[in-house]
Motif scaffolding. Structure first.
Motif, short mmCIF file in Angstrom:
data_model
loop_
_atom_site.label_atom_id
_atom_site.label_comp_id
_atom_site.label_asym_id
_atom_site.label_seq_id
_atom_site.Cartn_x
_atom_site.Cartn_y
_atom_site.Cartn_z
N GLN A 84 1.88 -11.31 -4.32
CA GLN A 84 1.69 -10.21 -5.36
C GLN A 84 0.22 -9.37 -4.88
N ILE A 85 -0.55 -10.47 -4.65
CA ILE A 85 -2.09 -9.98 -4.18
C ILE A 85 -1.95 -9.02 -2.83
N LEU A 86 -1.22 -9.52 -1.93
CA LEU A 86 -1.07 -8.67 -0.72
C LEU A 86 -0.30 -7.30 -1.01
N LEU A 87 0.87 -7.47 -1.75
CA LEU A 87 1.47 -5.98 -2.35
C LEU A 87 0.58 -5.18 -3.07
N ALA A 88 -0.31 -5.53 -3.95
CA ALA A 88 -1.20 -5.04 -4.62
C ALA A 88 -2.23 -4.43 -3.96
N ALA A 89 -2.70 -5.18 -2.70
CA ALA A 89 -3.70 -4.61 -1.74
C ALA A 89 -3.17 -3.56 -0.88
N ALA A 90 -1.75 -3.76 -0.43
CA ALA A 90 -0.73 -2.68 0.04
C ALA A 90 -0.97 -1.07 -0.61
N THR A 91 -0.39 -1.09 -1.86
CA THR A 91 -0.54 -0.05 -2.78
C THR A 91 -2.02 0.48 -2.82
N THR A 92 -2.82 -0.40 -2.93
CA THR A 92 -4.42 0.29 -3.03
C THR A 92 -4.66 0.79 -1.81
N SER A 93 -4.57 0.27 -0.68
CA SER A 93 -4.66 0.86 0.67
C SER A 93 -4.03 2.14 0.74
N GLU A 94 -2.67 2.31 0.32
CA GLU A 94 -1.98 3.53 0.54
C GLU A 94 -2.59 4.50 -0.10
N GLY A 95 -3.28 4.23 -1.28
CA GLY A 95 -3.83 5.63 -2.10
C GLY A 95 -5.14 5.90 -1.62
#
Length: 391
Positions: A84-95
């Motif tokens: 979940q941490i890595l997926l949230a980091a992905a979403t943060t990076s994408e934005g």
């Protein structure tokens, strides 16, 4: 209590997320395996949810771990998983916005623990830094890229008493230490830990039998001609900034591309398994390469599919920066071994703050802090400069 409920408790009421944002965030944080299945429609709807999901992804990391944001009100609740941490980091990076400059500057700093120095009746502690690395990747093929290592050693005394004792000893900057005993260290170590005792030694004089120099000479700055100047993973395959900008933005395609770039013979020579080699490439992509936001997001989503990545909770790097620690624990990384990779993520920016490893349960090497950004400022070049002739 789920992660979105924690988020609502941690954020002020006046700034609480709308129902639409909550729904998007819930889909992100509680997504099942279909959410990370490359090419799956459901997964693509989650990843492309937009800036609202980005805000929820970053805020959820801050709220659940209490890092860099509102007071932690959820420490007694179940923390987010590493996935979940890595997926949230992905979403943060994408934005995050996409920026460029003349150079991509990555700084890798060694912040060692103090060592003990003994000289007759004088005894004191010093922290020595001798192997800092600065990487300057030129965006234009017309500019040179630089790998600057070493530099003049720096010395810091942890206490005023240590500083005074160092001055009484003549403020030496060259030391010797005994060669490591064969039984003291594992196969991945080249010497004993930083608690060993050093002795001052005259500069330019060879170390006596059974001893070796503890400080190294300044290394020359290596420059790279042409566009291929970024080294990904232990196979050290060179790619250009243009290559990085064109990397796939879907996890499965990114994995296939990185596998194609890897050199199996080089991985074997470094003693790294194929899984470790892929981790190394993704790690370097997130630290040493100017990957655009969507490529960084794909890299984090690819990491989320790796076996055995667990969270360490809140961690501080040697510079005092706080983030979320993750550790690779799956035995498929190193059959029969206990060498484990660790890293710290900044939940607000999804930047990698530090990397490290753990050689045995309960015992770990210090984190190495890292930072990277675009800059228009050219590096200060050392007197010695040599071309990097590695193919």
């Amino acid at each position: 209590m789920d992660e979105l409920q924690m988020l609502r408790q941690a954020l002020p009421e006046a700034q609480g997320p709308s129902p639409e944002v909550v729904a998007t965030g819930r889909a992100l944080l509680t997504s099942n395996q279909n959410a990370v299945r490359p090419g799956g429609r459901r997964g693509r709807r989650v990843w492309m949810a937009g800036l609202a999901a980005t805000a929820v992804g970053a805020a959820a990391l801050v709220a659940v771990f209490g890092v860099g944001g509102p007071a932690d009100r959820s420490s007694k609740d179940q923390p987010m998983s590493a996935r979940q941490i890595l997926l949230a980091a992905a979403t943060t990076s994408e934005g995050r916005p996409s920026t460029t400059g003349r150079y991509w500057h990555a700084e890798i700093r060694n912040v060692p623990e103090p060592v003990t120095v003994e000289h007759g009746r004088i005894r004191y502690r010093l922290a020595m830094t001798v192997d800092q690395t600065n990487v300057w990747i030129a965006r234009s093929p017309k500019d040179l890229s630089w790998y600057l290592q070493g530099g003049d050693p720096t010395f810091t005394a942890p206490t005023p008493a240590d500083a005074a004792a160092w001055r009484r000893d003549g403020s030496p900057t060259v030391f010797i230490k005994a060669k490591p005993r064969p039984e003291c260290c594992g196969p991945m170590s080249d010497g004993p830990d930083d608690s060993e005792v050093l002795r001052p030694w005259p500069a330019g004089k060879a170390a006596p039998h059974g001893w070796r120099l503890a400080t190294e000479s300044t290394l020359p700055g290596r420059y790279v001609k042409g566009p291929r100047s970024i080294l990904l993973g232990e196979s050290r395959h060179k790619v250009s900034v243009t290559d990085v900008m064109a990397l796939p933005t879907e996890p499965a395609r990114l994995k296939a591309r990185l596998q194609a770039l890897a050199d199996p013979a080089a991985l074997k020579s470094f003693g790294r398994t194929p899984t470790e080699g892929m981790y190394d490439a993704v790690r370097d992509l997130l630290i040493l390469a100017p990957a655009p936001p969507k490529v960084r997001a794909a890299a984090f989503r690819l990491l989320a599919t790796f076996p055995g990545i667990n969270t360490l909770g809140k961690e501080r790097d040697p510079l005092g920066r706080e983030g979320i620690g993750l550790i690779v624990t799956d035995p498929s990384f190193r059959q029969g071994g206990s060498y484990q990779d660790r890293f710290i993520i900044d939940p607000a920016t999804a930047n990698i703050l530090a990397v490290g490893n753990q050689n045995a349960p309960g015992n770990h090497n210090a984190y190495t802090p890292v930072s990277a950004r675009w800059t228009n400022t050219a590096p200060t070049l050392p007197a010695q400069r040599v071309p990097d002739r590695q193919p």
